[in-house]
Design a protein around this motif. Structure first.
Motif, PDB file in Angstrom:
ATOM      1  N   TRP A  84      24.184  -8.962  43.734  1.00 18.72           N
ATOM      2  CA  TRP A  84      23.164  -8.519  42.772  1.00 18.72           C
ATOM      3  C   TRP A  84      21.917  -8.006  43.495  1.00 18.72           C
ATOM      4  O   TRP A  84      21.366  -6.955  43.135  1.00 18.72           O
ATOM      5  N   ARG A  85      21.470  -8.738  44.489  1.00 21.13           N
ATOM      6  CA  ARG A  85      20.258  -8.326  45.207  1.00 21.13           C
ATOM      7  C   ARG A  85      20.512  -7.084  46.057  1.00 21.13           C
ATOM      8  O   ARG A  85      19.598  -6.305  46.323  1.00 21.13           O
ATOM      9  N   LEU A  86      21.760  -6.889  46.488  1.00 24.61           N
ATOM     10  CA  LEU A  86      22.067  -5.693  47.271  1.00 24.61           C
ATOM     11  C   LEU A  86      22.139  -4.447  46.401  1.00 24.61           C
ATOM     12  O   LEU A  86      21.605  -3.395  46.750  1.00 24.61           O
ATOM     13  N   LYS A  87      22.854  -4.550  45.268  1.00 27.06           N
ATOM     14  CA  LYS A  87      23.165  -3.370  44.476  1.00 27.06           C
ATOM     15  C   LYS A  87      22.610  -3.393  43.056  1.00 27.06           C
ATOM     16  O   LYS A  87      22.847  -2.460  42.291  1.00 27.06           O
ATOM     17  N   ARG A  88      21.893  -4.473  42.713  1.00 25.63           N
ATOM     18  CA  ARG A  88      21.350  -4.594  41.355  1.00 25.63           C
ATOM     19  C   ARG A  88      22.458  -4.556  40.312  1.00 25.63           C
ATOM     20  O   ARG A  88      22.267  -4.052  39.201  1.00 25.63           O
ATOM     21  N   VAL A  89      23.625  -5.065  40.681  1.00 25.29           N
ATOM     22  CA  VAL A  89      24.756  -5.160  39.767  1.00 25.29           C
ATOM     23  C   VAL A  89      25.225  -6.604  39.742  1.00 25.29           C
ATOM     24  O   VAL A  89      25.568  -7.160  40.790  1.00 25.29           O
ATOM     25  N   VAL A  90      25.203  -7.215  38.567  1.00 26.87           N
ATOM     26  CA  VAL A  90      25.700  -8.579  38.428  1.00 26.87           C
ATOM     27  C   VAL A  90      27.226  -8.524  38.332  1.00 26.87           C
ATOM     28  O   VAL A  90      27.764  -7.842  37.454  1.00 26.87           O
ATOM     29  N   PRO A  91      27.949  -9.193  39.218  1.00 26.90           N
ATOM     30  CA  PRO A  91      29.408  -9.194  39.109  1.00 26.90           C
ATOM     31  C   PRO A  91      29.851  -9.637  37.719  1.00 26.90           C
ATOM     32  O   PRO A  91      29.298 -10.573  37.151  1.00 26.90           O
ATOM     33  N   ARG A  92      30.858  -8.948  37.219  1.00 24.82           N
ATOM     34  CA  ARG A  92      31.354  -9.254  35.872  1.00 24.82           C
ATOM     35  C   ARG A  92      32.046 -10.601  35.831  1.00 24.82           C
ATOM     36  O   ARG A  92      31.964 -11.316  34.840  1.00 24.82           O
ATOM     37  N   ARG A  93      32.730 -10.961  36.908  1.00 20.76           N
ATOM     38  CA  ARG A  93      33.526 -12.190  36.886  1.00 20.76           C
ATOM     39  C   ARG A  93      33.569 -12.823  38.266  1.00 20.76           C
ATOM     40  O   ARG A  93      33.654 -12.145  39.295  1.00 20.76           O
ATOM     41  N   LEU A  94      33.523 -14.166  38.272  1.00 16.90           N
ATOM     42  CA  LEU A  94      33.737 -14.966  39.470  1.00 16.90           C
ATOM     43  C   LEU A  94      35.034 -15.739  39.263  1.00 16.90           C
ATOM     44  O   LEU A  94      35.223 -16.360  38.207  1.00 16.90           O
ATOM     45  N   GLN A  95      35.900 -15.719  40.249  1.00 16.06           N
ATOM     46  CA  GLN A  95      37.230 -16.297  40.058  1.00 16.06           C
ATOM     47  C   GLN A  95      37.636 -17.120  41.270  1.00 16.06           C
ATOM     48  O   GLN A  95      37.687 -16.620  42.387  1.00 16.06           O
ATOM     49  N   LEU A  96      37.912 -18.399  41.034  1.00 11.29           N
ATOM     50  CA  LEU A  96      38.395 -19.308  42.055  1.00 11.29           C
ATOM     51  C   LEU A  96      39.873 -19.561  41.808  1.00 11.29           C
ATOM     52  O   LEU A  96      40.262 -20.017  40.725  1.00 11.29           O
ATOM     53  N   VAL A  97      40.691 -19.288  42.812  1.00 17.19           N
ATOM     54  CA  VAL A  97      42.137 -19.451  42.694  1.00 17.19           C
ATOM     55  C   VAL A  97      42.539 -20.679  43.508  1.00 17.19           C
ATOM     56  O   VAL A  97      42.501 -20.665  44.741  1.00 17.19           O
ATOM     57  N   TYR A 141      34.386 -17.666  35.789  1.00 16.14           N
ATOM     58  CA  TYR A 141      33.050 -17.749  35.193  1.00 16.14           C
ATOM     59  C   TYR A 141      32.444 -16.351  35.187  1.00 16.14           C
ATOM     60  O   TYR A 141      32.560 -15.615  36.167  1.00 16.14           O
ATOM     61  N   ASP A 142      31.814 -15.998  34.083  1.00 17.33           N
ATOM     62  CA  ASP A 142      31.141 -14.706  33.961  1.00 17.33           C
ATOM     63  C   ASP A 142      29.635 -14.934  34.028  1.00 17.33           C
ATOM     64  O   ASP A 142      29.035 -15.443  33.071  1.00 17.33           O
ATOM     65  N   PRO A 143      28.998 -14.610  35.155  1.00 20.12           N
ATOM     66  CA  PRO A 143      27.581 -14.927  35.325  1.00 20.12           C
ATOM     67  C   PRO A 143      26.674 -13.954  34.576  1.00 20.12           C
ATOM     68  O   PRO A 143      27.077 -12.835  34.230  1.00 20.12           O
TER      69      PRO A 143
END
Length: 344
Positions: free
Chosen positions: A254-267, A277-279
């Motif tokens: 987010w701080r690099l590209k000002r884009v919040v990732p749509r999804r975080l996924q732990l496998v 989780y969707d932050p």
């Protein structure tokens, strides 16, 4: 599931928490997981690259790693693993970052390194050839490469002349790799990046860095951050602690590209579960405030030389009991200049 994430290669159902795991937004700092043998993946050499416009660093050796070959120095950046170390036990952080005390390789951590290498290399093959048999066939070769790059791991099986324990260990790695195919379909995945080293400097000057296992980018530009775990998924009440690392990575992106990732996924390959989780920006702002507080505490301990142990049941797996006051040990002489507590 969001259609754009589906197009990025997720199988139906991947986007939902497994086993009924609830993922509320955190109002408090991450909760420490119940004591169990730690299974960290060993530190890796950062890789340079770009992921769909995500800026990354090409600084070789940038992650904090143990190593007596470098002189002691005050910490200059923070990674998810080192932040977790300080939250678990400030003295452990000192031993790893300031003193750089050596640690013996463990079977669990080395197996994690091996499985990660196999899953990364599998994507070198065309989509139609990314099969479970092919992935399992990569295990012996990646084990040979790991032994060549890090000869110390051979010590794990020095007392196994017949190779029986090694064979069982490799078989466990193969089963973890095979289980991955029940959770994701690599034939439908085209990662934008694998083992991506990212680094960002916050407005405060704090530098954050880490290695992301996989970055998926949908045709619409939405980003999914994926991390493989060879252990078991945590119970629901400990999910927030497990997500701390992922939110750390999301904050960096987010701080690099000002884009919040749509999804975080732990496998979780150990239990065959997927935690997602969707932050939202508020989540990442809370993580940023927490990291600033951690960094302030780390700075104070660095200046004063006061690193207090925080005993838990996890101490049973610590390599540094001989140097820990909680076990009757004495830390090595502090290698940095100190100032009196409260000064500055």
């Amino acid at each position: 599931m969001d259609s754009s994430i589906e197009e990025a290669g997720a199988r139906p159902g991947d986007g939902e928490p497994s086993a009924g795991i609830a993922l509320p937004r955190p109002a408090e700092p991450p909760v420490t997981a119940p004591p169990e043998p730690p299974q960290p993946r060993e530190s890796q050499e950062p890789q340079a690259g770009t992921a769909a416009g995500i800026a990354v660093s090409d600084s070789a050796g940038a992650l904090e790693v143990s190593g007596a070959e470098r002189p002691a120095a005050a910490p200059t950046s923070l990674s998810p693993s080192r932040a977790s170390d300080f939250m678990q036990c400030p003295l452990l952080y000192r031993f790893r970052v300031i003193d750089r005390l050596p640690e013996k390789p463990s079977e669990a951590a080395t197996r994690g390194t091996l499985v990660h290498a196999v899953l990364e290399r599998l994507f070198d093959a065309p989509a139609g050839e990314r099969t479970a048999p092919r992935a399992k066939a990569l295990v012996p070769g990646q084990w040979d490469r790991l032994r060549e790059s890090r000869p110390e791991v051979t010590e794990l099986f020095a007392d196994d002349p017949e190779g029986e324990r090694l064979a069982r260990w490799l078989g466990e790695a193969e089963r973890l790799v095979e289980r991955w195919f029940t959770l994701e379909d690599p034939a439908r995945l085209e990662p934008a990046e694998r083992e991506l080293f990212v680094e960002a400097e916050l407005d405060s000057g704090l530098r954050l860095r880490g290695i992301i296992d996989r970055v998926d980018v949908a045709p619409t530009g939405e980003v999914r951050i994926v991390d493989y775990k060879t252990g078991k998924a945590p119970r629901p009440e400990y999910a927030e602690g497990a997500l701390f690392q992922m939110k750390f990575y999301a904050l960096v992106v987010w701080r690099l590209k000002r884009v919040v990732p749509r999804r975080l996924q732990l496998v979780y390959l150990g239990s065959g579960e997927v935690l997602t989780y969707d932050p939202v920006p508020a989540d990442l702002e809370r993580v940023e405030r927490k990291l600033h507080a951690l960094w302030e505490a780390i700075g104070q301990a660095t200046r004063t030389g006061v690193w207090r142990p925080r005993p838990t049941k996890l101490c049973g797996w610590c390599d540094h009991q001989a140097h820990c006051p909680e076990f009757g040990g004495t830390p090595p002489p502090y290698p940095l200049p100190v100032q009196a507590p409260g000064v500055g």
